[in-house]
Structure formats: C-alpha cells, structure tokens
Scaffold this motif. Sequence first.
Motif, short mmCIF file in Angstrom:
data_model
loop_
_atom_site.label_atom_id
_atom_site.label_comp_id
_atom_site.label_asym_id
_atom_site.label_seq_id
_atom_site.Cartn_x
_atom_site.Cartn_y
_atom_site.Cartn_z
N LEU A 117 -84.92 14.77 -27.19
CA LEU A 117 -84.68 15.27 -28.58
C LEU A 117 -85.20 14.14 -29.52
N VAL A 118 -86.00 14.54 -30.39
CA VAL A 118 -86.66 13.89 -31.43
C VAL A 118 -86.24 14.15 -32.60
N VAL A 119 -85.52 13.31 -33.46
CA VAL A 119 -84.88 13.64 -34.70
C VAL A 119 -85.65 12.72 -35.87
N GLU A 120 -86.73 13.19 -36.61
CA GLU A 120 -87.78 12.36 -37.57
C GLU A 120 -87.98 13.43 -38.47
N ASP A 121 -87.93 12.94 -39.77
CA ASP A 121 -88.46 13.84 -40.99
C ASP A 121 -89.75 13.71 -41.25
N GLN A 151 -96.56 11.93 -21.38
CA GLN A 151 -95.85 11.06 -20.35
C GLN A 151 -95.02 12.13 -19.41
N GLY A 152 -95.09 13.29 -19.44
CA GLY A 152 -94.51 14.15 -18.84
C GLY A 152 -93.03 15.00 -19.37
N TRP A 153 -92.85 14.67 -20.63
CA TRP A 153 -91.25 15.09 -21.21
C TRP A 153 -91.90 16.28 -21.93
N ARG A 154 -90.59 17.30 -21.82
CA ARG A 154 -90.66 18.53 -22.81
C ARG A 154 -89.71 17.95 -23.86
N VAL A 155 -90.19 18.47 -25.27
CA VAL A 155 -89.65 17.49 -26.32
C VAL A 155 -89.22 18.70 -27.30
N LEU A 156 -87.85 18.69 -27.62
CA LEU A 156 -87.13 19.12 -28.74
C LEU A 156 -87.41 18.55 -30.13
N GLU A 157 -87.35 19.11 -31.20
CA GLU A 157 -87.59 18.39 -32.42
C GLU A 157 -86.35 19.10 -33.65
N ALA A 158 -86.04 17.78 -34.43
CA ALA A 158 -85.21 18.28 -35.25
C ALA A 158 -85.94 17.49 -36.60
N CYS A 159 -86.15 18.36 -37.86
CA CYS A 159 -86.82 17.61 -39.01
C CYS A 159 -86.05 16.61 -39.89
N ILE A 208 -77.41 18.45 -31.98
CA ILE A 208 -76.20 17.81 -31.16
C ILE A 208 -75.00 18.67 -30.76
N LEU A 209 -74.49 19.42 -31.74
CA LEU A 209 -73.28 20.22 -31.84
C LEU A 209 -73.59 21.39 -31.09
N ASP A 210 -74.65 21.93 -31.24
CA ASP A 210 -74.93 23.65 -30.78
C ASP A 210 -76.15 23.31 -29.78
N GLY A 211 -77.07 22.50 -29.72
CA GLY A 211 -78.09 22.52 -28.71
C GLY A 211 -77.92 22.29 -27.30
N PRO A 212 -78.96 22.14 -26.47
CA PRO A 212 -78.89 21.70 -25.23
C PRO A 212 -78.64 20.29 -25.09
N VAL A 213 -78.00 19.58 -24.05
CA VAL A 213 -77.94 18.21 -23.99
C VAL A 213 -79.19 17.80 -23.26
N THR A 214 -79.92 16.64 -24.13
CA THR A 214 -81.06 16.30 -23.42
C THR A 214 -81.09 14.97 -22.69
N ASP A 215 -82.26 14.48 -22.19
CA ASP A 215 -82.17 13.15 -21.20
C ASP A 215 -82.36 11.85 -21.99
N VAL A 216 -82.79 12.15 -23.39
CA VAL A 216 -82.94 10.94 -24.15
C VAL A 216 -83.08 11.52 -25.63
N VAL A 217 -82.56 10.64 -26.60
CA VAL A 217 -82.78 10.88 -27.88
C VAL A 217 -83.28 9.90 -28.60
N LEU A 218 -84.36 10.13 -29.52
CA LEU A 218 -85.19 9.35 -30.47
C LEU A 218 -84.94 9.63 -31.74
N LEU A 219 -84.01 8.81 -32.33
CA LEU A 219 -83.18 8.85 -33.73
C LEU A 219 -83.92 8.11 -34.85
#
Length: 267
Positions: free
Chosen positions: A147-151, A166-174, A183-194
């Motif tokens: 999960l990448v959270v970056e504006d 690098q072989g990751w699937r990426v979900l984004e929040a802008c 975080i409250l409603d989405g799937p739990v990911t393997d790592v978060v970049l915040l």
Amino acid sequence: MSRHRIVIVDDEEDIRLVAQFALEQLGGHEVLALGSGREAVDRTAAFSPSLLVLDGSMPGMDGPQTLLALRGQPALKHVPAVFLTAHTSARRIADFRALGAVDVIAKPFEPQHLCDRVSSLLVSPDTVPAMDLEDEEQAQGKKPVALVVEDDPGIRYLLGFILEQQGWRVLEACDGIQGVAAILDGPVTDVVLLDIMLPGVDGLQLLDILRGARRWKGVPVMMLTAKGDEPSVSRALAAGANDYVAKPFDPADLAARVNRLPRRHRS
C-alpha cells in the motif's frame, strides 16, 4: 528459447558491449549494436528487429529523438522499445512511458537482469499457455502487496514502478483521507509506504490509526520523509514505523530496503 533480433543503441562502448554480450550469450538473441541515433536511423529497418533498446541520453540525437525518428519509418512503427537510463526520476520515467516505452531499465544493470527483463518482453503471446480468470487471480494472489500512500503523483508513480519491477502488486492512496479508508476498509497488505506530509490526515496520524487496528498488526511500515525532517522521523519510529527513507531517494536503495522489511505472516 526463442531467438529474436534486437537493436541496441548506446554511445557508451562499454555499456553497449555488456548489453550485447548479455543478450547474445545469455539470451540467445541476435543483436545489432549501434553507437548513435543517426546510425540507428540509417541501419535499424534493414535489420528487422523485434525490440529496440535505446540509451535515454546520447549526444546529438538522444534516445527519445531516436525513437521518434525510427517510428517515422513504416517498418519500425510498432516495434516495442525499451529505454536504458541512469536518470530514474519520476518525471523522466513518465516521459519515457509517454513515448510508448514498454519498459525502463536503470543503469548500471546486471547482465542477467537485463537479459531476463528483455526476454520477458519478447515472449510471444502464441507461446504462452492461456490463463483463465481463476488462474490469473491465483497468480496475482501469490504476489506480495504494497500500500503506497503518497500525494505527489510523480513520486507515487515512481514508487509503483519500482515495486512492480520487484514483483509487488501495488495499491495506492493519493491523500490522507484515502489512506484512512484503505486502512479501515481495504485489504491488509504486506507492507505500507507512507508519506509523512499528506493533506487532510498526515502520515503520523495514519500510522497511529494503522498501529491501532488489530488486523494490521505486524505489517511493516516505511515512512517517506522530507530531507532533514529528523523530529518527524523520531516520532514515526517511536510510533511503530520499521524504517524511513528521505526524498529524493535512490530507487535501487528503496527497493533493497523494502525487500529487507520483515514479512507479515499471513493467516
């Protein structure tokens, strides 16, 4: 292994020789190695390549100019192109993608890595076993998810590009609001970049929300910080962040540090 014809255009002789060696000796392809954009314009069409590999920065006619000139030749209009570049900023990668590049490979590169990336682009659709929807979903499910959270859209694009390579699937929040929803409603990911600096809800507030949610327990978090923002870094680490990286960051360093984060144990 299928044998393909590949044109490499790079003004640096050592880079050209390494790339040619990798693709010929490791990949089993036939390579035409050229030292300038002008030479490429004159000789590429007669070679009938399956792929163009172009240096992004060359004297005289650079990579983008060379590609545009090659696209003007009917025989080369639809040949896929890859750019080699030492400049991996988000804007630069976006510019290459806008020109229609199917991949962007950073210099310096490992010969086997170059060979693997190029060969994966040359797999004929006719030789790939058909994958139905269920198989595709299972294949996607095996990839780690970030999960990448970056504006900043440029940085967000670059992070997604690095992780996907690098072989990751990426979900984004802008922004922070989308981050809260993820975080409250989405799937739990393997790592978060915040990102720390976010509109609405900032990264430190998001980190508190994440660490307070039971289902995110054990998910590693990497904070993205402004250079020299030591107080925020200290607060983030104290609040449960696993690592941080200052912007602007080196793509290779970021990829290595993300891959070193502890992996969440999936239930």
